[in-house]
Design a protein around this motif. Sequence first.
Motif, PDB file in Angstrom:
ATOM      1  N   TRP A 110      -1.785 -13.871  -0.305  1.00 61.41           N
ATOM      2  CA  TRP A 110      -2.772 -12.834   0.008  1.00 61.41           C
ATOM      3  C   TRP A 110      -3.453 -13.147   1.340  1.00 61.41           C
ATOM      4  CZ3 TRP A 110      -7.972 -12.096   0.944  1.00 61.41           C
ATOM      5  CH2 TRP A 110      -8.444 -10.792   0.819  1.00 61.41           C
ATOM      6  N   LEU A 111      -3.674 -14.427   1.600  1.00 57.47           N
ATOM      7  CA  LEU A 111      -4.306 -14.826   2.860  1.00 57.47           C
ATOM      8  C   LEU A 111      -3.368 -14.620   4.045  1.00 57.47           C
ATOM      9  CD1 LEU A 111      -6.052 -18.127   1.718  1.00 57.47           C
ATOM     10  CD2 LEU A 111      -7.158 -15.938   2.222  1.00 57.47           C
ATOM     11  N   ASN A 112      -2.126 -15.041   3.891  1.00 58.41           N
ATOM     12  CA  ASN A 112      -1.128 -14.905   4.956  1.00 58.41           C
ATOM     13  C   ASN A 112       0.231 -15.143   4.327  1.00 58.41           C
ATOM     14  OD1 ASN A 112       0.837 -16.222   6.912  1.00 58.41           O
ATOM     15  ND2 ASN A 112      -0.725 -15.574   8.374  1.00 58.41           N
ATOM     16  N   TRP A 113       1.135 -14.201   4.485  1.00 60.49           N
ATOM     17  CA  TRP A 113       2.397 -14.320   3.760  1.00 60.49           C
ATOM     18  C   TRP A 113       3.229 -15.509   4.239  1.00 60.49           C
ATOM     19  CZ3 TRP A 113       7.157 -13.670   6.227  1.00 60.49           C
ATOM     20  CH2 TRP A 113       7.145 -13.013   7.471  1.00 60.49           C
ATOM     21  N   GLY A 153      -2.838  -8.073   1.136  1.00 56.58           N
ATOM     22  CA  GLY A 153      -3.732  -9.092   1.661  1.00 56.58           C
ATOM     23  C   GLY A 153      -3.974  -9.007   3.155  1.00 56.58           C
ATOM     24  N   LEU A 154      -4.439 -10.120   3.707  1.00 55.94           N
ATOM     25  CA  LEU A 154      -4.917 -10.147   5.088  1.00 55.94           C
ATOM     26  C   LEU A 154      -3.809 -10.097   6.127  1.00 55.94           C
ATOM     27  CD1 LEU A 154      -7.776 -12.802   4.792  1.00 55.94           C
ATOM     28  CD2 LEU A 154      -7.905 -10.317   4.562  1.00 55.94           C
ATOM     29  N   SER A 155      -2.555 -10.261   5.704  1.00 54.79           N
ATOM     30  CA  SER A 155      -1.462 -10.162   6.667  1.00 54.79           C
ATOM     31  C   SER A 155      -0.547  -8.982   6.367  1.00 54.79           C
ATOM     32  CB  SER A 155      -0.644 -11.467   6.687  1.00 54.79           C
ATOM     33  OG  SER A 155      -0.035 -11.695   5.421  1.00 54.79           O
ATOM     34  N   SER A 157       1.257  -5.857   6.905  1.00 56.61           N
ATOM     35  CA  SER A 157       1.586  -5.290   8.216  1.00 56.61           C
ATOM     36  C   SER A 157       1.080  -3.859   8.384  1.00 56.61           C
ATOM     37  CB  SER A 157       3.097  -5.351   8.453  1.00 56.61           C
ATOM     38  OG  SER A 157       3.804  -4.710   7.408  1.00 56.61           O
ATOM     39  N   ILE A 158       1.245  -3.017   7.373  1.00 58.90           N
ATOM     40  CA  ILE A 158       0.841  -1.615   7.527  1.00 58.90           C
ATOM     41  C   ILE A 158      -0.672  -1.466   7.672  1.00 58.90           C
ATOM     42  CG2 ILE A 158       0.760   0.635   6.381  1.00 58.90           C
ATOM     43  CD1 ILE A 158       3.556   0.102   5.346  1.00 58.90           C
ATOM     44  N   PRO A 159      -1.493  -2.049   6.771  1.00 62.72           N
ATOM     45  CA  PRO A 159      -2.941  -1.897   6.977  1.00 62.72           C
ATOM     46  C   PRO A 159      -3.433  -2.518   8.276  1.00 62.72           C
ATOM     47  CG  PRO A 159      -2.484  -3.437   5.182  1.00 62.72           C
ATOM     48  CD  PRO A 159      -1.199  -2.763   5.507  1.00 62.72           C
ATOM     49  N   LEU A 160      -2.818  -3.621   8.697  1.00 63.15           N
ATOM     50  CA  LEU A 160      -3.251  -4.244   9.949  1.00 63.15           C
ATOM     51  C   LEU A 160      -2.821  -3.424  11.164  1.00 63.15           C
ATOM     52  CD1 LEU A 160      -2.686  -8.061   9.300  1.00 63.15           C
ATOM     53  CD2 LEU A 160      -4.845  -6.800   9.349  1.00 63.15           C
ATOM     54  N   VAL A 161      -1.623  -2.861  11.107  1.00 60.57           N
ATOM     55  CA  VAL A 161      -1.182  -1.995  12.203  1.00 60.57           C
ATOM     56  C   VAL A 161      -2.077  -0.765  12.290  1.00 60.57           C
ATOM     57  CG1 VAL A 161       0.640  -0.386  12.888  1.00 60.57           C
ATOM     58  CG2 VAL A 161       1.209  -2.744  12.356  1.00 60.57           C
ATOM     59  N   CYS A 162      -2.423  -0.205  11.140  1.00 58.05           N
ATOM     60  CA  CYS A 162      -3.297   0.973  11.129  1.00 58.05           C
ATOM     61  C   CYS A 162      -4.693   0.650  11.664  1.00 58.05           C
ATOM     62  CB  CYS A 162      -3.411   1.536   9.712  1.00 58.05           C
ATOM     63  SG  CYS A 162      -1.877   2.271   9.095  1.00 58.05           S
ATOM     64  N   VAL A 182      -9.778  -2.187   8.134  1.00 58.22           N
ATOM     65  CA  VAL A 182      -9.350  -2.828   6.888  1.00 58.22           C
ATOM     66  C   VAL A 182     -10.382  -2.659   5.778  1.00 58.22           C
ATOM     67  CG1 VAL A 182      -7.841  -4.511   8.001  1.00 58.22           C
ATOM     68  CG2 VAL A 182     -10.270  -5.048   7.681  1.00 58.22           C
ATOM     69  N   SER A 183     -11.612  -2.346   6.156  1.00 61.63           N
ATOM     70  CA  SER A 183     -12.628  -2.080   5.128  1.00 61.63           C
ATOM     71  C   SER A 183     -12.285  -0.834   4.324  1.00 61.63           C
ATOM     72  CB  SER A 183     -14.009  -1.920   5.773  1.00 61.63           C
ATOM     73  OG  SER A 183     -13.996  -0.874   6.734  1.00 61.63           O
ATOM     74  N   ASP A 184     -11.441   0.030   4.899  1.00 62.94           N
ATOM     75  CA  ASP A 184     -11.016   1.244   4.199  1.00 62.94           C
ATOM     76  C   ASP A 184      -9.637   1.100   3.565  1.00 62.94           C
ATOM     77  OD1 ASP A 184     -13.347   2.500   4.896  1.00 62.94           O
ATOM     78  OD2 ASP A 184     -12.504   3.531   6.637  1.00 62.94           O
ATOM     79  N   SER A 185      -9.035  -0.072   3.687  1.00 65.39           N
ATOM     80  CA  SER A 185      -7.703  -0.269   3.104  1.00 65.39           C
ATOM     81  C   SER A 185      -7.660  -1.562   2.290  1.00 65.39           C
ATOM     82  CB  SER A 185      -6.635  -0.276   4.208  1.00 65.39           C
ATOM     83  OG  SER A 185      -6.929  -1.261   5.195  1.00 65.39           O
ATOM     84  N   ILE A 186      -7.545  -2.688   2.963  1.00 62.86           N
ATOM     85  CA  ILE A 186      -7.408  -3.967   2.259  1.00 62.86           C
ATOM     86  C   ILE A 186      -8.607  -4.265   1.371  1.00 62.86           C
ATOM     87  CG2 ILE A 186      -7.234  -6.472   2.567  1.00 62.86           C
ATOM     88  CD1 ILE A 186      -5.660  -5.949   5.132  1.00 62.86           C
ATOM     89  N   PHE A 187      -9.802  -3.966   1.865  1.00 58.81           N
ATOM     90  CA  PHE A 187     -11.009  -4.348   1.141  1.00 58.81           C
ATOM     91  C   PHE A 187     -11.603  -3.224   0.300  1.00 58.81           C
ATOM     92  CE2 PHE A 187     -10.675  -7.516   4.496  1.00 58.81           C
ATOM     93  CZ  PHE A 187     -10.865  -8.682   3.765  1.00 58.81           C
TER      94      PHE A 187
END
Length: 350
Positions: A110-113, A153-155, A157-162, A182-187
């Motif tokens: 979850w932290l980093n794949w 999680g935090l790595s 790819s799709i939520p981070l790219v977005c 990421v507050s609107d996706s991961i979190f």
Amino acid sequence: MLRRLAAFFTLVMRSYLPDAYLFAILLTFLSVILALIFTPSGFMKVVTSWGDGIYGIIAFAFQMILILITGHALALTPAVNRVLMAIASIGSTPIKAGMTVALVGGVCSWLNWGFGLIVSGLLAVEIARRNREVDFPYLVAAGYSGFVVWHMGLSGSIPLVCATAKSAQNFIEKATGAVVPVSDSIFQAFNLLPALIIILTMPLLYALIHPKAAEVKRISPEKLKEVESITVKIPLPPQATLAQRIDHSYVINIIFGLLGVIYLYNHFSTKGFDLNLNIVIFIFFISGVLLHGKPVNYINAIATAIKGAGAIALQFPLYGGIQGIMVGTGLASVIAGWFVALSSPETFYM
């Protein structure tokens, strides 16, 4: 029942699952066929779209490689190793071993794949070395099972790219003019709650499927020796040259690492919780730099980690080619239209 089911799927995967590279090729063929059937594009248009797509994903592929190798390098730090040694003592029985590896693998993935893949693998080997009653393939499976939450999680790819402005892959920004933090996706609870449930229930599943004593396959001495031979800590030679002293300089490493910490502090203090793909890579990069202590150790860790990035370098351009076919020929719009035609207020939640 669960044990027999696990054995069945293990047999199926060993017998019929080809390399992921072959999947990418087969998906390419499928995309070509679908584009020729369902769009007005001719063969050369499809091929051109495919080739253009391969080049269009190079930057993103390199970011994914950096996610992997910075996470891997961090997993090889002495600090992480000490934590793993302490955790390994928990796996005193086969059941505890599987549950421990599954839990740690889930949290770290979850932290980093990249970090999760390596940490869970190292932990599995260490527990197998200490506990000769545990089935090693079972431990490996437990470690990789934690990988199912990586994209939550935090790595991811799709939520981070977005969340990354001006990324070539950020189609939401291209369509709407805005990024998705990421507050609107991961979190968000819709993501955090399922991730937490999976991480906590996966160990319970592994408590039920350890093979019987007669079926246990222990780790081989060769594999143990191979893993134990991995070292990134390089001692300073007795008669070190100036160049070698610079390579081993803690001071240079700390100053450089603190420069990165200052950058991160400024980033988050001025932009709020702006966590995007580049920042995640940078966090793991600087963490690895500081925790390895000396520049030469981090260099060696990256050299070790890069060996595992071959699959990404090979496959991701092919994924870009598939994306090129989907977009360039209009196949993506056609497939989207199929789902829109089926959509209704009742099917929305499906």
